[in-house]
Design a protein around this motif. Structure first.
Motif, PDB file in Angstrom:
ATOM      1  N   GLU A  99     -10.540  16.970 -58.470  1.00  0.00           N
ATOM      2  CA  GLU A  99     -10.965  18.012 -57.252  1.00  0.00           C
ATOM      3  C   GLU A  99     -10.734  17.068 -55.884  1.00  0.00           C
ATOM      4  O   GLU A  99     -10.422  18.000 -54.977  1.00  0.00           O
ATOM      5  CB  GLU A  99     -12.205  18.703 -57.416  1.00  0.00           C
ATOM      6  N   ALA A 100     -11.103  16.045 -56.116  1.00  0.00           N
ATOM      7  CA  ALA A 100     -11.490  15.284 -54.636  1.00  0.00           C
ATOM      8  C   ALA A 100      -9.815  14.954 -54.187  1.00  0.00           C
ATOM      9  O   ALA A 100      -9.928  14.772 -52.768  1.00  0.00           O
ATOM     10  CB  ALA A 100     -12.140  14.050 -54.738  1.00  0.00           C
ATOM     11  N   ALA A 101      -8.839  15.144 -55.104  1.00  0.00           N
ATOM     12  CA  ALA A 101      -7.580  14.722 -54.480  1.00  0.00           C
ATOM     13  C   ALA A 101      -7.167  15.834 -53.568  1.00  0.00           C
ATOM     14  O   ALA A 101      -6.142  15.625 -52.748  1.00  0.00           O
ATOM     15  CB  ALA A 101      -6.640  14.731 -55.622  1.00  0.00           C
ATOM     16  N   GLN A 102      -7.680  17.074 -53.510  1.00  0.00           N
ATOM     17  CA  GLN A 102      -7.198  18.029 -52.550  1.00  0.00           C
ATOM     18  C   GLN A 102      -8.179  18.115 -51.290  1.00  0.00           C
ATOM     19  O   GLN A 102      -8.105  19.061 -50.636  1.00  0.00           O
ATOM     20  CB  GLN A 102      -7.421  19.672 -53.319  1.00  0.00           C
ATOM     21  N   TRP A 103      -9.099  17.333 -51.159  1.00  0.00           N
ATOM     22  CA  TRP A 103     -10.195  17.288 -50.178  1.00  0.00           C
ATOM     23  C   TRP A 103      -9.062  16.981 -49.017  1.00  0.00           C
ATOM     24  O   TRP A 103      -8.259  16.235 -48.873  1.00  0.00           O
ATOM     25  CB  TRP A 103     -11.043  16.328 -50.171  1.00  0.00           C
ATOM     26  N   PRO A 104      -9.418  17.715 -47.722  1.00  0.00           N
ATOM     27  CA  PRO A 104      -8.341  17.408 -46.738  1.00  0.00           C
ATOM     28  C   PRO A 104      -8.828  16.139 -45.722  1.00  0.00           C
ATOM     29  O   PRO A 104      -9.166  16.384 -44.426  1.00  0.00           O
ATOM     30  CB  PRO A 104      -8.655  18.902 -45.855  1.00  0.00           C
ATOM     31  N   TYR A 105      -8.737  15.116 -46.241  1.00  0.00           N
ATOM     32  CA  TYR A 105      -9.165  14.002 -45.794  1.00  0.00           C
ATOM     33  C   TYR A 105      -8.064  12.860 -45.272  1.00  0.00           C
ATOM     34  O   TYR A 105      -8.330  11.737 -44.865  1.00  0.00           O
ATOM     35  CB  TYR A 105     -10.013  13.184 -46.473  1.00  0.00           C
ATOM     36  N   ARG A 106      -6.775  13.491 -45.233  1.00  0.00           N
ATOM     37  CA  ARG A 106      -5.733  12.830 -44.510  1.00  0.00           C
ATOM     38  C   ARG A 106      -5.430  13.515 -43.219  1.00  0.00           C
ATOM     39  O   ARG A 106      -5.523  14.746 -43.087  1.00  0.00           O
ATOM     40  CB  ARG A 106      -4.459  13.101 -45.179  1.00  0.00           C
ATOM     41  N   PHE A 107      -5.284  12.882 -42.233  1.00  0.00           N
ATOM     42  CA  PHE A 107      -5.282  13.398 -40.820  1.00  0.00           C
ATOM     43  C   PHE A 107      -4.029  12.828 -40.003  1.00  0.00           C
ATOM     44  O   PHE A 107      -3.579  11.431 -40.246  1.00  0.00           O
ATOM     45  CB  PHE A 107      -6.401  13.027 -39.957  1.00  0.00           C
ATOM     46  N   VAL A 108      -3.329  13.543 -39.318  1.00  0.00           N
ATOM     47  CA  VAL A 108      -1.928  12.885 -38.686  1.00  0.00           C
ATOM     48  C   VAL A 108      -1.935  13.615 -37.452  1.00  0.00           C
ATOM     49  O   VAL A 108      -2.642  14.570 -37.026  1.00  0.00           O
ATOM     50  CB  VAL A 108      -0.755  13.376 -39.294  1.00  0.00           C
ATOM     51  N   ILE A 109      -1.221  12.847 -36.499  1.00  0.00           N
ATOM     52  CA  ILE A 109      -0.971  13.681 -35.007  1.00  0.00           C
ATOM     53  C   ILE A 109       0.296  14.561 -35.389  1.00  0.00           C
ATOM     54  O   ILE A 109       1.269  14.130 -35.916  1.00  0.00           O
ATOM     55  CB  ILE A 109      -0.306  12.531 -34.086  1.00  0.00           C
TER      56      ILE A 109
END
Length: 208
Positions: free
Chosen positions: A184-194
């Motif tokens: 489930e952690a694969a879907q955590w929104p922990y990637r951030f981009v400009i």
């Protein structure tokens, strides 16, 4: 101000949780000094790895028996560099207080200075593809495991400097890449981009 005009961020900047730091690093400058010259890039994409409770994090539930993750237990602001697929380096920024092993992966960046040197290291890659991916970034910036543990909060051979930080409305968040093993952690929104940057490793599947 440093002699090259790049002001290091200072240690306090890094003593925050990885999710906060991952967002705060967007727009900051990564500076690399070698005998060949200086290369500088503006960070456009990060991923947070939130410590022992994050199944995608290298420190999940335990300290790696081979000692690879030892640097993650230091106070934030040092480099965690490791090898993937036996050939590509990945550069991470240790986050948070001493003893809590979190880190931020720097996934992509925009060239700012030293483009010719980056291009030579990347064997003639196009400008927009020079640093768009963890392995590409490390190759173009000459970041290897020799830099494991170096302080990034003060001027040196590799450090992080003030830039133009991304405003909150410029930041998009979504699931991290290639962490399907994390459940489930694969879907955590922990990637951030400009948002809107063309210097990304992959399109963003934005998650509110």
């Amino acid at each position: 101000m440093s002699g090259d005009g790049y002001l290091p961020l200072g240690r306090e900047f890094f003593l925050r949780d990885s999710v906060t730091l991952a967002k705060e690093l967007l727009g900051r400058l990564l500076v690399r000094k070698t005998a060949e010259g200086i290369t500088v890039c503006r960070i456009t994409e990060t991923e947070a790895y939130a410590g022992p409770e994050d199944p995608a994090c290298h420190s999940y539930r335990r300290r790696a028996p081979d000692g690879r993750t030892n640097v993650m237990y230091q106070p934030g602001g040092v480099a965690y560099v490791y090898l993937i697929y036996g050939m590509y380096s990945c550069f991470n920024v240790v986050a948070g207080p001493e003893g809590f092993p979190e880190a931020v992966l720097i996934r992509s960046a925009q060239p700012v200075e030293g483009g010719e040197l980056m291009t030579a290291r990347r064997r003639g890659a196009a400008e927009k593809n020079l640093l768009t991916g963890p392995g590409k970034l490390c190759q173009g910036m000459d970041i290897t495991r020799k830099l494991y543990g170096v302080p990034l909060w003060r001027e040196g051979e590799l450090f992080l400097a003030e830039g133009i930080p991304a405003a909150e409305e410029e930041i998009a968040a979504g699931p991290r890449i290639n962490v399907d093993y994390a459940g489930e952690a694969a879907q955590w929104p922990y990637r951030f981009v400009i948002r809107g940057s063309r210097y990304l490793s992959a399109p963003m599947k934005e998650k509110k």
